[in-house]
Design a protein around this motif. Structure first.
Motif, short mmCIF file in Angstrom:
data_model
loop_
_atom_site.label_atom_id
_atom_site.label_comp_id
_atom_site.label_asym_id
_atom_site.label_seq_id
_atom_site.Cartn_x
_atom_site.Cartn_y
_atom_site.Cartn_z
N VAL A 149 26.18 41.89 0.15
CA VAL A 149 25.02 42.70 -0.25
C VAL A 149 25.28 43.38 -1.59
CG1 VAL A 149 23.67 44.76 0.29
CG2 VAL A 149 24.12 43.06 2.08
N GLU A 150 26.47 43.95 -1.74
CA GLU A 150 26.83 44.60 -3.00
C GLU A 150 26.87 43.59 -4.15
OE1 GLU A 150 27.10 47.82 -3.58
OE2 GLU A 150 26.49 48.12 -1.49
N LYS B 21 23.34 42.83 -5.11
CA LYS B 21 22.80 43.93 -5.91
C LYS B 21 23.29 43.85 -7.35
CE LYS B 21 22.21 47.36 -2.20
NZ LYS B 21 22.67 48.68 -1.68
N ARG C 155 21.55 41.06 -9.11
CA ARG C 155 20.17 41.42 -9.43
C ARG C 155 20.10 42.30 -10.66
NH1 ARG C 155 17.49 42.79 -3.47
NH2 ARG C 155 17.18 40.61 -2.82
#
Length: 230
Positions: free
Chosen positions: A41-42, A45, A48
């Protein structure tokens, strides 16, 4: 003295211990998977954010390229609505076969443009013209658009100021906008007809609008995007 365990109870206790051990292992696996997921997830992020920054840089480069493209047209005027006749049928055929306009045909277009503008009372010094030729036509039945390139911007502005003499005719003088800016200018004119803005115009190849409101509230703005006015 601890209570005596019967075989059935001992077996049940062993089953419970094995279940607890398995549950502990499963919890450990789940926690490890959670760590992996959080790490992913990190990473997503971070990617992104990198993409957002790249998109900003790409947009900035695209805007700089668009500004550069427009700058190369700063000394140009587009004349529309004037009928241009070829010097001769043979020369016109030769021009079509060659795919470009030769020097004699350029002179012919320039002469016809000069003659037409002078007939309307518009003053134009031929020495101030760097180039004058027709642009490719989508529909051969339409009158061609003509590009007039001046030696400097001052002469272009002088001709545009005289454009009011063409009012009431089907002939127009406009700045040579890029496709992007021409589309913005077209949308701005549509907003004016819809009374969403007071007025719109171009100057030095920039699109201006005057917003609605009282004289104190109305603002003159240079625009590159009309989304908030839609």
């Amino acid at each position: 003295m601890p209570p005596k365990k019967y075989p059935a109870q001992a077996e049940e206790v062993d089953d419970i211990k094995r279940s607890l051990d398995m549950l502990t292992e499963e919890v450990s696996v789940v926690r490890q998977q959670q760590k992996t997921i959080m790490s992913l997830v990190e990473e997503v992020k971070a990617l992104r954010l990198q993409n957002i920054e790249k998109d900003k840089r790409i947009m900035s480069l695209q805007n700089r390229l668009a500004d550069l493209e427009q700058y190369t047209r700063m000394n140009d005027i587009i004349l529309t609505g004037v009928e241009i006749k070829p010097r001769s049928y043979a020369r016109a055929v030769a021009t079509l076969n060659e795919g470009e306009t030769n020097e004699q045909d350029v002179t012919s277009v320039e002469q016809q443009v000069m003659a037409f503008l002078h007939s309307t009372g518009i003053e134009l010094d031929r020495d101030n013209i760097e180039a004058c030729h027709t642009l490719p036509q989508r529909n051969k039945m339409d009158k061609p658009a003509i590009i007039i390139r001046f030696t400097n911007r001052k002469h272009k502005m002088e001709l545009l100021k005289q454009g009011r003499r063409l009012k009431g005719t089907d002939v127009y003088l406009n700045e040579h906008l890029t496709k992007k800016n021409a589309d913005i200018a077209r949308k701005a004119r549509l907003l004016r007809r819809q009374k969403k803005i007071q007025s719109t115009w171009t100057a030095n190849c920039k699109i201006f609008i005057k917003t609605n409101g009282t004289p104190e509230q109305a603002k003159v703005q240079v625009i590159k995007d009309l989304e908030k006015y839609q």
